[in-house]
Design an enzyme around this catalytic site. Structure first.
Site, PDB file in Angstrom:
ATOM      1  N   GLY A 157       0.825  -1.203   0.000  1.00  0.00           N
ATOM      2  CA  GLY A 157       0.000   0.000   0.000  1.00  0.00           C
ATOM      3  C   GLY A 157       0.858   1.251   0.000  1.00  0.00           C
ATOM      4  O   GLY A 157       2.095   1.184   0.010  1.00  0.00           O
TER       5      GLY A 157
ATOM      6  N   ASP B  42     -11.448   7.505  -0.812  1.00  0.00           N
ATOM      7  CA  ASP B  42     -10.443   6.715  -1.526  1.00  0.00           C
ATOM      8  C   ASP B  42     -11.029   5.386  -1.989  1.00  0.00           C
ATOM      9  O   ASP B  42     -10.410   4.327  -1.837  1.00  0.00           O
ATOM     10  CB  ASP B  42      -9.231   6.481  -0.617  1.00  0.00           C
ATOM     11  CG  ASP B  42      -7.976   6.119  -1.411  1.00  0.00           C
ATOM     12  OD1 ASP B  42      -7.952   6.365  -2.636  1.00  0.00           O
ATOM     13  OD2 ASP B  42      -7.023   5.581  -0.808  1.00  0.00           O
TER      14      ASP B  42
END
Length: 449
Positions: free
Chosen positions: A165, A281
């Site tokens: 990530g 997001d």
């Protein structure tokens, strides 16, 4: 009832003790002399007085003896009664303490069972976990020892990495043979990583929904932060669509189920949270799939609460290809920004393409720009569908999904639908077996594994 049963024998015993001296007093006093005789005409009155006086001392002595016996019996009865009463009280006290202890143990067992049913029981090896109630948050969060994470991830070996990530890597953690979890290790100790950690813990300890990933615990070790999530066996939607399998495991009906699950998660954030939550997001890499292909929203590091935000009050964040144009250009952020990102994910599900693709070294094309002219043309629409699912769906359903996608990615936010309307438009397209209302004449084909 128990106290009454114990007191009845005491009352009977006391009655017997108290009744015996009273019956003794009813008998006439015994004397060695002859009984007094009533006065007659032949005997003078003084003679009678002298005889009565001769009998008086004996009667007094007998009366004293009877009173002494009575006092002794009363005293014995009182001692016995008080002793029995003390025994009863002691027994009742012991019984009450025993019941209270059993009740406490029962409540503790019930709480443990409740925690286990909620997914908070993390297996036998996690008995050393303790819970910490965060200020202002609902429910406990497990604070996990660092050594347990090291052992569960085999010292964070690379072969345990599930994904990468923006702020760190995600590792598979095996705490026992039956219990797996995903551990996200945040890089460094910078302000961004610290803010990511605090935001995730804050939101995911408060938000609980079937289509939002569960935060099981966290760990702080020096400057490194760790987040422990429930295990999602099929990884992210991005890895399923754009990874080695290229979407081969996702049938048309499974893709519609995923879209429905994402819409349910967003509706919970927008409509049922107080204040409403904007995820900010939404993207395929933040949509995780469990062993039954249930989709759950993850990564709340950029989530905020409230309505419209001014660009001067909040930092521009997001992922290229999913960011709504009004937020990118003017910094205006609303729940319609999440709806736009959902529309991009829907296009990924339909076409199997990435949100942004490179045309040349310095040129990129978004999936929205490329697909928009063809989504409204029914003759061209079937040709841009992902080859894995092409010709496997009812064309009417395909047209409906394409129409929803077009509305979601409208440049003007006011033209986009509310996520609740999107949710209700997908329910008739998903089979009952997968959480919708569609009745199929033929059984669902098994998902490829």
């Amino acid at each position: 009832m128990n106290l009454l049963t114990l007191l009845i024998p005491i009352w009977v015993f006391s009655s017997i003790l108290f009744s015996s001296p009273i019956e003794a007093r009813a008998d006439p006093p015994v004397s060695s002399s002859s009984d007094p005789v009533l006065p007659t005409e032949k005997e003078p009155f003084p003679q009678i007085s002298s005889e009565m006086e001769g009998h008086s001392p004996g009667v007094a002595d007998i009366a004293v003896v009877h009173h002494q016996d009575l006092n002794k019996k009363i005293l014995i009865a009182l001692i016995v009664a008080l002793t029995l009463l003390g025994v009863i009280l002691l027994s009742l006290s012991s019984f009450w303490i025993y019941r209270r202890k059993n009740l406490k143990n029962s409540n503790e067992k019930s709480q443990q069972s409740l925690d286990a049913s909620k997914g908070l029981s993390l297996g036998p090896n996690l008995g050393r976990f303790h819970t910490l109630r965060m200020a202002g948050n609902k429910g406990p969060i497990a604070v996990i020892e660092y050594q347990l994470l090291v052992a569960a991830t085999n010292n964070f070996q690379e072969n345990n990495i599930l994904g990468e990530g923006g702020f760190g890597s995600v590792y598979k953690a095996r705490f026992s043979d039956e219990f797996l979890a995903a551990v996200k290790r945040l890089h460094g100790g910078g302000q961004d990583a610290e803010r990511e950690f605090e935001t995730q813990v804050d939101w995911l300890s408060t938000i609980q929904h079937q289509n939002i990933v569960s935060l099981l615990g966290y760990c702080i070790h020096g400057e490194t932060r760790f987040l422990v999530y429930e295990m999602m066996h099929y990884g992210s939607l991005e890895s399923q669509l754009h990874g080695p399998s290229h979407g081969s495991t996702l049938t048309w009906h499974l893709r519609m189920k995923i879209a429905l699950d994402v819409a349910r998660g967003l509706e919970y954030l927008h409509e049922h949270c107080n204040p409403p939550v904007i995820h900010r997001d939404i993207k395929s890499s933040n949509i995780l799939l469990d062993s039954n292909f249930n989709a759950k929203l993850s990564d709340f590091g950029l989530a905020i609460a409230g309505g419209t935000q001014d660009k001067n009050n909040i930092k521009l964040s997001g992922t290229l290809g999913y960011v709504a144009p009004e937020y990118l250009l003017d910094g205006k952020l609303t729940d319609k920004s999440d709806v736009y990102a959902f529309g991009v994910v829907l296009l990924e599900l339909l076409m199997g393409r990435k949100p942004v693709e490179k045309l040349a070294r310095a040129q990129c094309q978004s999936i929205v720009t490329w697909a928009m002219p063809q989504l409204t043309d029914r003759s061209k629409l079937p040709n841009i569908v992902d080859p894995v699912i092409r010709n496997t769906m009812d064309l009417k359903h395909l047209y409906q999904v394409a129409a929803v996608a077009v509305l979601c990615v409208q440049p003007e936010p006011s033209y986009r639908p509310l996520i609740t309307d999107v949710l209700h438009s997908f329910i008739p397209l998903v089979p009952i077996e997968l959480g919708g209302s569609l009745r199929l004449t033929a059984p669902l084909p098994p998902a490829c594994t």
